[in-house]
Design an enzyme around this catalytic site. Structure first.
Site, PDB file in Angstrom:
ATOM      1  N   LYS A 296      -5.524 -19.460  -5.558  1.00  0.00           N
ATOM      2  CA  LYS A 296      -5.334 -18.583  -6.724  1.00  0.00           C
ATOM      3  C   LYS A 296      -4.598 -19.289  -7.877  1.00  0.00           C
ATOM      4  O   LYS A 296      -4.856 -18.995  -9.040  1.00  0.00           O
ATOM      5  CB  LYS A 296      -4.589 -17.313  -6.312  1.00  0.00           C
ATOM      6  CG  LYS A 296      -5.455 -16.364  -5.479  1.00  0.00           C
ATOM      7  CD  LYS A 296      -4.744 -15.048  -5.192  1.00  0.00           C
ATOM      8  CE  LYS A 296      -5.616 -14.178  -4.303  1.00  0.00           C
ATOM      9  NZ  LYS A 296      -5.026 -12.871  -4.035  1.00  0.00           N
ATOM     10  N   ASP A 334      -6.409  -7.965  -8.573  1.00  0.00           N
ATOM     11  CA  ASP A 334      -5.489  -7.438  -7.552  1.00  0.00           C
ATOM     12  C   ASP A 334      -4.528  -6.452  -8.209  1.00  0.00           C
ATOM     13  O   ASP A 334      -4.270  -5.376  -7.701  1.00  0.00           O
ATOM     14  CB  ASP A 334      -4.649  -8.569  -6.918  1.00  0.00           C
ATOM     15  CG  ASP A 334      -5.446  -9.357  -5.884  1.00  0.00           C
ATOM     16  OD1 ASP A 334      -6.424  -8.803  -5.345  1.00  0.00           O
ATOM     17  OD2 ASP A 334      -5.091 -10.519  -5.618  1.00  0.00           O
TER      18      ASP A 334
HETATM   19  P1  NAP Z   1       2.994 -14.114   0.229  1.00  0.00           P
HETATM   20  O1  NAP Z   1       2.803 -14.662  -1.140  1.00  0.00           O
HETATM   21  O2  NAP Z   1       3.084 -15.055   1.380  1.00  0.00           O
HETATM   22  O3  NAP Z   1       4.348 -13.226   0.221  1.00  0.00           O
HETATM   23  C1  NAP Z   1       4.841 -12.633   1.379  1.00  0.00           C
HETATM   24  C2  NAP Z   1       6.065 -11.777   1.059  1.00  0.00           C
HETATM   25  O4  NAP Z   1       6.433 -11.094   2.267  1.00  0.00           O
HETATM   26  C3  NAP Z   1       7.276 -12.582   0.634  1.00  0.00           C
HETATM   27  O5  NAP Z   1       8.010 -11.815  -0.293  1.00  0.00           O
HETATM   28  C4  NAP Z   1       8.078 -12.740   1.951  1.00  0.00           C
HETATM   29  O6  NAP Z   1       9.452 -12.830   1.753  1.00  0.00           O
HETATM   30  C5  NAP Z   1       7.777 -11.416   2.613  1.00  0.00           C
HETATM   31  N1  NAP Z   1       7.857 -11.478   4.068  1.00  0.00           N
HETATM   32  C6  NAP Z   1       6.976 -12.076   4.907  1.00  0.00           C
HETATM   33  N2  NAP Z   1       7.370 -11.906   6.183  1.00  0.00           N
HETATM   34  C7  NAP Z   1       8.520 -11.203   6.151  1.00  0.00           C
HETATM   35  C8  NAP Z   1       9.421 -10.726   7.147  1.00  0.00           C
HETATM   36  N3  NAP Z   1       9.181 -10.942   8.437  1.00  0.00           N
HETATM   37  N4  NAP Z   1      10.481 -10.033   6.754  1.00  0.00           N
HETATM   38  C9  NAP Z   1      10.717  -9.787   5.447  1.00  0.00           C
HETATM   39  N5  NAP Z   1       9.927 -10.222   4.441  1.00  0.00           N
HETATM   40  C10 NAP Z   1       8.842 -10.917   4.804  1.00  0.00           C
HETATM   41  O7  NAP Z   1       1.841 -13.083   0.621  1.00  0.00           O
HETATM   42  P2  NAP Z   1       0.941 -12.188  -0.374  1.00  0.00           P
HETATM   43  O8  NAP Z   1      -0.293 -12.926  -0.762  1.00  0.00           O
HETATM   44  O9  NAP Z   1       1.796 -11.635  -1.440  1.00  0.00           O
HETATM   45  O10 NAP Z   1       0.437 -11.035   0.613  1.00  0.00           O
HETATM   46  C11 NAP Z   1       1.364 -10.079   1.119  1.00  0.00           C
HETATM   47  C12 NAP Z   1       0.597  -8.930   1.770  1.00  0.00           C
HETATM   48  O11 NAP Z   1      -0.240  -8.288   0.813  1.00  0.00           O
HETATM   49  C13 NAP Z   1      -0.330  -9.357   2.912  1.00  0.00           C
HETATM   50  O12 NAP Z   1      -0.228  -8.414   3.940  1.00  0.00           O
HETATM   51  C14 NAP Z   1      -1.706  -9.303   2.282  1.00  0.00           C
HETATM   52  O13 NAP Z   1      -2.716  -9.033   3.248  1.00  0.00           O
HETATM   53  C15 NAP Z   1      -1.555  -8.154   1.322  1.00  0.00           C
HETATM   54  N6  NAP Z   1      -2.548  -8.196   0.216  1.00  0.00           N
HETATM   55  C16 NAP Z   1      -3.407  -7.153   0.117  1.00  0.00           C
HETATM   56  C17 NAP Z   1      -4.360  -7.130  -0.887  1.00  0.00           C
HETATM   57  C18 NAP Z   1      -5.306  -5.952  -0.968  1.00  0.00           C
HETATM   58  O14 NAP Z   1      -6.331  -6.038  -1.657  1.00  0.00           O
HETATM   59  N7  NAP Z   1      -4.984  -4.853  -0.339  1.00  0.00           N
HETATM   60  C19 NAP Z   1      -4.427  -8.177  -1.815  1.00  0.00           C
HETATM   61  C20 NAP Z   1      -3.507  -9.244  -1.704  1.00  0.00           C
HETATM   62  C21 NAP Z   1      -2.557  -9.237  -0.682  1.00  0.00           C
HETATM   63  P3  NAP Z   1      10.170 -14.266   1.499  1.00  0.00           P
HETATM   64  O15 NAP Z   1      10.096 -14.489   0.011  1.00  0.00           O
HETATM   65  O16 NAP Z   1      11.561 -14.053   1.986  1.00  0.00           O
HETATM   66  O17 NAP Z   1       9.426 -15.282   2.286  1.00  0.00           O
END
Ligand code: NAP
Length: 512
Positions: A296, A334
């Site tokens: 991305k 998104d």
């Molecule tokens: P990302 O960039 O890796 O960010 C993950 C976030 O979650 C970070 O803020 C991280 O905190 C936090 N996190 C992860 N594990 C954790 C834990 N065990 N305890 C507390 N905080 C935790 O991921 P992303 O791309 O934003 O995606 C996040 C979620 O959104 C995923 O489940 C993804 O499937 C979903 N999503 C859905 C759509 C849709 O169309 N519905 C689109 C995009 C994403 P830290 O900063 O502390 O690491």
């Protein structure tokens, strides 16, 4: 030359009976040709078995007796192979495949007894890589020179850009050519062959029945990729990512294109280097892409023009090639998908349709500061919400809060955060995602403070967070709603047409 390509099912069963039964299934499921792989039969009685197989074939048959040294199973001498292939010709096989390395010997063996009704495919396989365009062209010339009716070259994709060389050679080939690039990175060669003039492509009856790496199933080729409708000018779209095998995009967008009669195919594109992919597939026919992890940010860097919010978010999930000048325009659907899902639900639950956004002036708590967190935070800010960011790593919460002009808060403080009624909570962390479905990012008690809870996770559709919010009577919005809306946004950018919402929703539901 570009147009319809034949779809051939390779039969790799161990018995003649099983092969006959699979031939019948292949016909019912819409295949055009079957490939009888004699080298896979556990015991092979040439005269009896070829007679049975070819007399009872419901479809045109290609007979192949592949030796170990070319990637097959046969370990004996070539004399026995040549004899069997000659018998296959006598029994009326529609095609016989012989490897380039021994093609001249085979033709000498036939010595004038070559049957006109049987087309001779002369093949060459490379299980390591894909040679340069020049080397591929000279290979084609050698195969032609030996007297092939059909040229077959199968190479291996180390990178998706390798496939472009096969397309280039195939489109210029003067005789019918089967040009396939094996492996997951070569999948597009198997789907786009009608676009580039390929004579035939292989597809299996089911997963696990491949005769070469990367073959799709017959139902994927016919139903998801709609291969029979692909022509030279069919536009190509796809989801660029690594990995991409799990993506729902091809089923969803393929069905949507078909429902409105849009002449396009949507592919999974396993890409290692985004810039080199764009550079290689630069023709206007490669018209637009959905972009997922880890590309991305690269998609943003490669865009000639970018939607301002996508630029702030630092991520582009949709790239289209502007038809007027070929410029790459980046968007982020998104954030529009998530924000519009929340807005529509708020409007629906209040029964009021206000002129401005129902998010204006609301406290909007974003849990998480990753990609999705940024998208939600900027989206909410743009709508006039007062944004609060909570994140495991507090530093990242502070950074994002500074960027959007919001307020950071620690996860511990969020438990008792209740400055006012009507707040909105958006979980953008992966806490609660499959397989950890019993986890939740915030206690049930704390959810009482919110009017609406959104979760970006869509697997499961209803997370523990959403279930507990619902139990408290709080309005919920699922990640699936975000997903469908971001996909609808992409469809509209790709086609310029309104998205077929009902069909897309039904298609997604049928996948769950
Ligand atoms: P990302 O960039 O890796 O960010 C993950 C976030 O979650 C970070 O803020 C991280 O905190 C936090 N996190 C992860 N594990 C954790 C834990 N065990 N305890 C507390 N905080 C935790 O991921 P992303 O791309 O934003 O995606 C996040 C979620 O959104 C995923 O489940 C993804 O499937 C979903 N999503 C859905 C759509 C849709 O169309 N519905 C689109 C995009 C994403 P830290 O900063 O502390 O690491």
């Amino acid at each position: 030359m570009a147009g319809v390509s034949l779809v051939c099912v390779p039969l790799v069963a161990k018995s003649v009976e099983q092969m006959l039964s699979e031939m019948a299934t292949a016909k019912v499921r819409g295949a055009d040709v079957v490939e009888i792989r004699l080298d896979h039969l556990a015991s092979f009685e040439p005269r009896r078995d070829l007679d049975l197989l070819l007399r009872n074939r419901p479809l045109p048959a290609l007979v192949t007796y592949r030796p170990k040294w070319e990637g097959g199973e046969y370990e004996g001498d070539d004399g026995r192979r040549f004899e069997a292939l000659f018998l296959a010709m006598e029994f009326g096989a529609d095609y016989v495949d012989i490897e380039l390395k021994v093609a001249q010997e085979f033709l000498d063996y036939l010595s004038g007894k070559r049957q006109d009704r049987t087309k001779l495919i002369v093949s060459s396989h490379n299980y390591q890589s894909t040679p340069s365009t020049e080397d591929l062209s000279s290979l084609v010339a050698r195969i032609q020179a030996v007297g092939a009716d059909i040229v077959k070259i199968a190479t291996t994709a180390v990178d998706i850009v390798d496939v472009a060389r096969m397309f280039e050679v195939m489109v210029h080939c003067q005789v019918p050519m089967i040009g396939l690039v094996m492996g997951e990175r070569g999948l597009i060669s198997r789907i786009l062959c009608p676009k580039f003039g390929g004579y035939l492509t292989f597809a299996t009856l089911s997963v696990g029945k491949e005769s070469a790496p990367g073959q799709p199933t017959l139902s994927d080729l016919l139903d998801i990729y709609n291969i029979k409708q692909i022509r030279a000018d069919t536009k190509v779209y796809g989801i660029v990512g690594k990995p991409v095998g799990h993506s729902k995009g091809p089923i969803l967008h393929g069905a949507a294109f078909r429902s409105v009669g849009y002449d396009a195919v949507y592919l999974p594109l396993l890409v290692d280097d985004f810039a080199s992919f764009l550079h290689t597939y630069s023709s206007p026919d490669f018209a637009g892409f959905s972009v997922t992890m880890p590309h991305k940010e690269a998609a943003l860097a490669c865009s000639d023009e970018v939607d301002p919010i996508a630029k702030y978010i630092g991520a582009v999930n949709t790239l289209i090639k502007r038809p007027s000048d070929g410029k790459l325009i980046g968007y982020n659907t998104d954030y529009t998908g998530a924000i519009s899902a929340i807005e529509t639900t708020l409007q629906g639950s209040s029964g009021k349709v206000s002129a401005g956004s129902p998010l204006a002036d609301k406290v909007f708590v974003v849990l998480g500061a990753g990609g999705a967190g940024k998208a939600l935070a900027y989206g909410a800010k743009e709508k006039g919400a007062r944004v609060v960011i909570a994140n495991r790593t507090y530093e990242r919460a502070k950074e994002l809060a500074n960027l959007v002009g919001g307020q950071p808060i620690s996860l511990a403080d969020l438990e008792n955060f209740h400055p006012e009624e009507g707040m909105i909570l958006a979980n953008t962390t992966s806490i609660g995602m499959h397989p950890n479905i019993h986890d939740t990012p915030l206690s049930k008690q704390a959810l009482k403070s919110y009017a609406l809870v959104f979760d970006a996770i869509y697997n499961p559709v209803v997370t523990r967070l959403l279930r507990e919010a619902e139990e408290l009577g709080v309005t919920i919005v699922t990640g699936m709603e975000m997903f469908i809306r971001q996909a609808m946004g992409q469809f509209e950018l790709f086609t310029g047409l309104p998205a077929p919402e009902k069909l897309m929703r039904d298609t997604l539901l049928s996948m769950q």
